[in-house]
Design an enzyme around this catalytic site. Structure first.
Site, PDB file in Angstrom:
ATOM      1  N   GLU A   1     -15.628   1.887   5.741  1.00 49.20           N
ATOM      2  CA  GLU A   1     -14.812   3.076   6.028  1.00 49.20           C
ATOM      3  C   GLU A   1     -15.786   4.234   6.131  1.00 49.20           C
ATOM      4  OE1 GLU A   1     -11.717   3.482   3.041  1.00 49.20           O
ATOM      5  OE2 GLU A   1     -11.934   1.355   2.664  1.00 49.20           O
TER       6      GLU A   1
ATOM      7  N   THR B   1     -25.391   5.319   6.395  1.00 43.82           N
ATOM      8  CA  THR B   1     -25.514   4.330   5.310  1.00 43.82           C
ATOM      9  C   THR B   1     -24.736   3.071   5.665  1.00 43.82           C
ATOM     10  OG1 THR B   1     -25.585   6.200   3.778  1.00 43.82           O
ATOM     11  CG2 THR B   1     -25.368   4.028   2.803  1.00 43.82           C
TER      12      THR B   1
ATOM     13  N   GLU C   1     -19.997  15.586  12.346  1.00 42.52           N
ATOM     14  CA  GLU C   1     -18.977  15.713  11.306  1.00 42.52           C
ATOM     15  C   GLU C   1     -19.458  16.779  10.314  1.00 42.52           C
ATOM     16  OE1 GLU C   1     -18.865  12.586   8.359  1.00 42.52           O
ATOM     17  OE2 GLU C   1     -16.704  12.797   8.136  1.00 42.52           O
TER      18      GLU C   1
ATOM     19  N   CYS D   1     -12.726  12.398   5.016  1.00 45.02           N
ATOM     20  CA  CYS D   1     -13.148  11.670   6.214  1.00 45.02           C
ATOM     21  C   CYS D   1     -12.191  11.928   7.364  1.00 45.02           C
ATOM     22  CB  CYS D   1     -13.227  10.180   5.906  1.00 45.02           C
ATOM     23  SG  CYS D   1     -11.712   9.510   5.240  1.00 45.02           S
TER      24      CYS D   1
ATOM     25  N   LYS E   1     -19.688   0.477  -7.677  1.00 41.80           N
ATOM     26  CA  LYS E   1     -20.682   1.533  -7.899  1.00 41.80           C
ATOM     27  C   LYS E   1     -20.190   2.860  -7.316  1.00 41.80           C
ATOM     28  CE  LYS E   1     -24.061   3.069  -5.290  1.00 41.80           C
ATOM     29  NZ  LYS E   1     -24.187   4.468  -5.674  1.00 41.80           N
TER      30      LYS E   1
END
Ligand code: NAD
Length: 484
Positions: free
Chosen positions: A254, A236, A386, A288, A181
């Site tokens: 990750e 999440t 972040e 990231c 997805k």
């Protein structure tokens, strides 16, 4: 824009995108808007998978597992190499699609597709064999690796294809089947990949379904999905981990990062500023593992600021389809608003100096000027969170021990780097960073032959390399007595 890009854009804007389910392309009754972040306008619609389409995809993957798991590594390698070949043939179309929905300049989109193809080819070269742990007069002990079953893959919007490719390859090469997805912000390039994959794999081996966050939740809760490989935010990731407990799903997570780079006093600011800038502002800071906190030694602090600010002011930010754009917009309105809010908060901090940028570009779309911030410290949102945008806080240190302590004083632990002329000294400092990856005189980008991932809240497990592949398999110990 070249004529060939123009014709790809026209074709993609008219295209109907569909899910890949059980070897067929399917529409949905429902659909959702996809926005071009360079204009802020809706340019296409994505099908929105229903619960029954999702169930169909899981059932197909379960059914296909029986044959695919027995196919053997060399057959599965061959099929994945065919996927890489097919992607190469449609590289320009995939890259144009990626720029339209993600915003990155076409050159960066082409590089992302090329990298994804390279990752597929690199991962399938890794050999996985049973290990003989012991063989003597007492008998023999062997460790065998078996696929898990159905792997659910969930990807974010920043580098959708460079993250989909290793997830697909790692799951399929090791004998699993998959339901993948993409993010609802960037579903279309992944659906296009599904269209390409349809002609390659047996029905049900790879299913690609688009939908919102609820679809992700259905995946993590589904009892017939055996593993979730997830890339996205820490918040999440925690939800994924909690709901994966339902059937003891394996997880690879990750997650976010707030990478520190430490520049020692012997480094030459002029020589390294370009590389530091690139490793921080790549994809407009939406990576990231980009540099998100830059610690610079007192002796070269001011010189480093001058160099970085000069680059920030000289690069061209614009629509990714324009040939001269170095950097594109933020990918979505929520992220754009978040970064602007962080900038407002930063400007309010005492002693802060904004040396370049600090504002949105006055044009449609989600553009923010590359921003270099000095005189900022820990305890502010810009340094502790972040940002995931084109903003770099530059912090000052005089003692390397202090820099290491401050770099490690974070709930994040994805990557880190040390910059110095003395690479051995750099390696010593790098080894003390609490991160999954640490570089000397480099930051960003890990070859697929190496394991990649984060410590602390930046993730669970590793992707890629033998270690990452084996996370898609279960070990079985077989103990055999001597023959009589
Ligand atoms: P996100 O967590 O909001 O979304 C990621 C994906 O999860 C999307 O597909 C989304 O639809 C899905 N999702 C949302 N709610 C869900 C739920 N309850 N259950 C299951 N799936 C759900 O992240 P994002 O904003 O798309 O991506 C940005 C984040 O991703 C940043 O924090 C970035 O650092 C991180 N990231 C990490 C890596 C890495 O390799 N460590 C790589 C790229 C991005």
């Amino acid at each position: 824009m070249s004529t060939s890009t123009n014709s790809h854009v026209a074709a993609l804007q008219d295209k109907q995108f569909r899910h890949l389910i059980d070897g067929g392309l399917q529409d949905s009754t429902d659909s959702f808007d996809v926005i071009n972040p360079a204009t802020g306008e809706v340019f296409a619609r994505s099908p929105d998978a229903s619960r029954s389409q999702f169930e169909e995809a899981v059932t197909a993957a379960r059914r296909a597992f029986v044959g695919w798991s027995k196919a053997g590594f060399s057959e599965r390698r061959h099929q994945l190499e065919r996927l890489a070949d097919a992607m190469q043939q449609r590289q320009e179309e995939l890259a144009t699609m990626l720029t339209l929905e993600q915003g990155k300049p076409l050159a960066a989109a082409r590089a992302e597709i090329a990298r994804a193809i390279g990752i597929i080819r690199q991962l399938v070269k890794i050999e996985i064999k049973p290990e003989i742990l012991r063989e003597d007069a007492a008998g023999r002990a062997e460790l065998h690796y078996k696929p898990l079953g159905v792997v659910g893959g969930i990807t974010p919007w920043n580098v959708p294809i460079v993250l989909a490719a290793p997830k697909i390859t790692s799951a399929l090469y090791t004998g699993n089947t998959m339901v993948l997805k993409p993010s609802p912000y960037t579903p279309l390039t992944t659906l296009l990949l599904g269209e390409i994959a349809r002609d390659i794999f047996p029905p049900g081996v790879l299913n690609i379904v688009a939908g919102g966050n609820a679809l992700g939740q259905w995946m993590t809760e589904h009892p017939l999905i055996d593993k979730i490989t997830f890339t996205g935010s820490i918040a999440t990731g925690k939800r994924v981990m909690a709901s994966a407990a339902v059937n003891m799903k394996r997880v690879t997570l990750e997650l976010g990062g707030n990478d520190a780079a430490i520049v020692l006093g012997d480094a030459d600011p002029k020589e390294i500023a370009g590389r530091l800038f690139a490793a921080s502002f790549a994809n407009s800071g939406q990576v990231c593992q980009s540099i998100k906190r830059l610690y610079v030694h007192d002796d070269i602090y001011e010189e480093m600021l001058v160099e970085l600010a000069a680059i920030a002011r000289s690069v061209k930010v614009g629509d990714g389809l324009e040939d001269d754009s170095d950097y594109g917009p933020l990918q979505n309105k929520a992220q754009y608003d978040k970064v602007l809010e962080l900038l407002e908060d930063t400007a309010r901090q005492p002693g802060v100096r904004i040396l370049a940028g600090g504002h949105a570009l006055g044009r449609p779309g989600y553009f923010i000027a590359p921003t270099v911030v000095a005189g900022i410290a820990e305890g502010t949102r810009l340094v502790d969170e972040e940002p995931f945008g084109p903003v770099l806080p530059v912090l000052r240190f005089s003692d390397v021990e202090d820099a290491i302590r401050r770099a490690n004083d974070s709930r994040f632990g994805l990557g880190g780097s040390v910059w110095t002329r003395d690479v051995e000294k750099g390696a010593e400092v790098a080894a003390r960073l609490e991160t999954g990856v640490a570089w000397v005189n480099h930051h960003l980008g890990v070859a697929a032959e190496y394991p990649f991932g984060g410590v602390k809240e930046s993730g669970v497990g590793r992707a890629n390399g033998l270690m990452g592949l084996l996370r898609n398999m279960e070990a079985q110990l077989i103990v055999v007595p001597p023959a009589v």
